[in-house]
Design a protein around this motif. Structure first.
Motif, PDB file in Angstrom:
ATOM      1  N   SER A  88       0.806  -1.221   0.000  1.00  0.00           N
ATOM      2  CA  SER A  88       0.000   0.000   0.000  1.00  0.00           C
ATOM      3  C   SER A  88       0.839   1.272   0.000  1.00  0.00           C
ATOM      4  CB  SER A  88      -0.944   0.003   1.208  1.00  0.00           C
ATOM      5  OG  SER A  88      -1.763   1.143   1.221  1.00  0.00           O
ATOM      6  N   ALA A  94      -5.373   7.190   5.026  1.00  0.00           N
ATOM      7  CA  ALA A  94      -5.591   6.346   3.855  1.00  0.00           C
ATOM      8  C   ALA A  94      -6.663   6.920   2.939  1.00  0.00           C
ATOM      9  CB  ALA A  94      -5.972   4.926   4.287  1.00  0.00           C
ATOM     10  N   LYS A  95      -7.728   7.438   3.531  1.00  0.00           N
ATOM     11  CA  LYS A  95      -8.821   8.011   2.738  1.00  0.00           C
ATOM     12  C   LYS A  95      -8.359   9.245   1.966  1.00  0.00           C
ATOM     13  CE  LYS A  95     -12.708   5.714   3.138  1.00  0.00           C
ATOM     14  NZ  LYS A  95     -13.444   5.247   1.946  1.00  0.00           N
ATOM     15  N   GLU A 136      -5.285  10.008   1.191  1.00  0.00           N
ATOM     16  CA  GLU A 136      -4.301   9.601   0.207  1.00  0.00           C
ATOM     17  C   GLU A 136      -4.975   9.051  -1.054  1.00  0.00           C
ATOM     18  OE1 GLU A 136      -0.890   8.939  -1.815  1.00  0.00           O
ATOM     19  OE2 GLU A 136      -1.100  10.031   0.077  1.00  0.00           O
ATOM     20  N   GLN A 137      -6.061   8.272  -0.838  1.00  0.00           N
ATOM     21  CA  GLN A 137      -6.799   7.747  -1.973  1.00  0.00           C
ATOM     22  C   GLN A 137      -7.443   8.874  -2.771  1.00  0.00           C
ATOM     23  OE1 GLN A 137      -7.017   4.490  -3.040  1.00  0.00           O
ATOM     24  NE2 GLN A 137      -7.994   5.459  -4.810  1.00  0.00           N
ATOM     25  N   THR A 147      -4.758  10.388  -4.831  1.00  0.00           N
ATOM     26  CA  THR A 147      -4.401   9.502  -5.949  1.00  0.00           C
ATOM     27  C   THR A 147      -5.438   9.578  -7.056  1.00  0.00           C
ATOM     28  OG1 THR A 147      -3.259   8.001  -4.431  1.00  0.00           O
ATOM     29  CG2 THR A 147      -3.886   7.130  -6.592  1.00  0.00           C
ATOM     30  N   ASP A 148      -6.722   9.558  -6.684  1.00  0.00           N
ATOM     31  CA  ASP A 148      -7.784   9.631  -7.678  1.00  0.00           C
ATOM     32  C   ASP A 148      -7.752  10.956  -8.429  1.00  0.00           C
ATOM     33  OD1 ASP A 148      -8.577   7.155  -6.854  1.00  0.00           O
ATOM     34  OD2 ASP A 148     -10.222   7.870  -5.589  1.00  0.00           O
TER      35      ASP A 148
END
Length: 351
Positions: free
Chosen positions: A217, A341-342, A344-345, A348-349
């Motif tokens: 990850s 994590a949220k 970071e996602q 990334t999106d």
């Protein structure tokens, strides 16, 4: 299991009609025991069906194996030689650490049972690049970098025919009363629900290796360098004042800006007033007619990419199956990891 529960309830009714209430206590205890066994079975079947509620965090498989060494030595006993071949991997995986620990213990117990006369048990970790061909048999699994933890034994091994059924629920080669055949199926479901794959190598008389591979990850260095994201704003919806204040303080210490709301209605007022934010965290049970899910839905409608984390003190069930959920009580680092994590996602999106 249901038969045992129903029989106990039926006898309770009879004993009460007979005026023998003192006999009821034993029947209640038996019914509770049956219900507990049924709950455990249901949990294992949900795990196999990839429908259990997981609480993923960024963790190191090397650290999990190292921390559990003493416990595993006690579980397998002195007749088994335990060897750890752990790397110092630079990648972390996103998974439920409690489920991973349970999976590791179950694999070690299976290995112990396959070596009744003693032998060698090896736990190893590695980082690998899996190709399209290696993940082809697993729906939704993607090629790329994976972190793996493997349990190997020098036991009896399995024939090809038995290996084909090893991960099926209720399949077991153990004598009646010594296994229900849900250990490997539960592990398989947990790993697949976490986006990973399970590999097995075995042969009669030559032992068995089971390898759990989870997508890499984030690198440890990135976690250290990007621990804070001061530019992000979080809306926190929680009616319990102390919980809200403490949680907001913890988030602010991580460098986030926090907008607080004590009800669903207050949160929606922030939304309608045009407040700009990057993440919604809401308790599920809120006062009034608007619960946490009813807060999340209009937020998602207006901002489809908006990450949402719901917090609940009870099992969410189907009503929250499509939502990110954290169960109360939770440690501060659990929330911090999930928020990181949220966001970071989201980043990334956007890229």
């Amino acid at each position: 299991m249901l038969q045992a529960i129903m029989s106990c309830l039926s006898l309770i009714r009879v004993r009460m009609q007979q005026g023998r209430p003192t006999d009821v206590v034993t029947l209640v205890e038996r019914a509770e025991k049956g219900a507990s066994r049924a709950a455990t079975l249901t949990h294992r079947l949900l795990a196999f069906g990839r429908q259990q509620t997981l609480e993923p965090r960024l963790v190191s498989l090397d650290a999990i194996a190292h921390d559990m060494e003493d416990m595993i030595r006690r579980v397998v006993g002195s007749g088994i030689n335990l060897e750890l071949k752990l790397g110092d991997g630079t990648w972390l995986v996103l998974c439920d650490p409690n489920q991973m620990e349970s999976a590791l213990v179950n694999l070690c117990v299976n290995a112990r049972d396959a070596m009744p006369d003693g032998g060698w048990l090896t736990i190893s970790t590695s980082e690998v690049i899996l190709t399209d061909a290696e993940v082809a048999g697993f729906d939704d699994a993607q090629p790329g970098r994976y972190c793996c933890i493997a349990v190997s034994d020098t036991g009896t091994g399995m024939s090809p025919k038995i290996m084909e059924h090893a991960f099926e629920p209720f399949f077991t080669t153990k004598p009646s009363g010594q296994g229900v055949g849900l250990g490997l199926s539960q592990i398989y479901g947990f790993v697949r629900q976490s986006g990973g794959i399970v590999q097995m190598e075995t042969a009669l008389g030559k032992g068995t290796t089971v390898r759990l591979c989870l997508p890499a990850s984030v690198q440890k260095e990135d976690m250290q360098d990007e621990h804070k994201d001061p530019a992000k704003t979080i809306v926190l919806v929680e009616d319990e004042e102390i919980v809200r204040e403490v949680t907001a303080e913890q988030l602010r210490e991580q460098g986030y800006r926090v907008l607080e709301a004590d009800s669903g209605a207050a949160a929606l007022r922030l939304l309608h007033a045009g407040a700009r934010f990057d993440l919604l965290i809401s308790d599920v049970a809120l006062p009034g007619t608007i619960n946490g899910r009813q807060v999340a839905e209009p937020v998602r409608q207006r901002y489809p990419a908006m990450p949402v984390i719901l917090v609940t003190g009870y099992a969410p069930g189907d009503a929250l199956s499509d939502m990110e959920v954290i169960r109360k009580p939770f440690a501060p680092e659990v929330l911090a990891d999930r928020v990181r994590a949220k966001l970071e996602q989201l980043r990334t999106d956007a890229d």
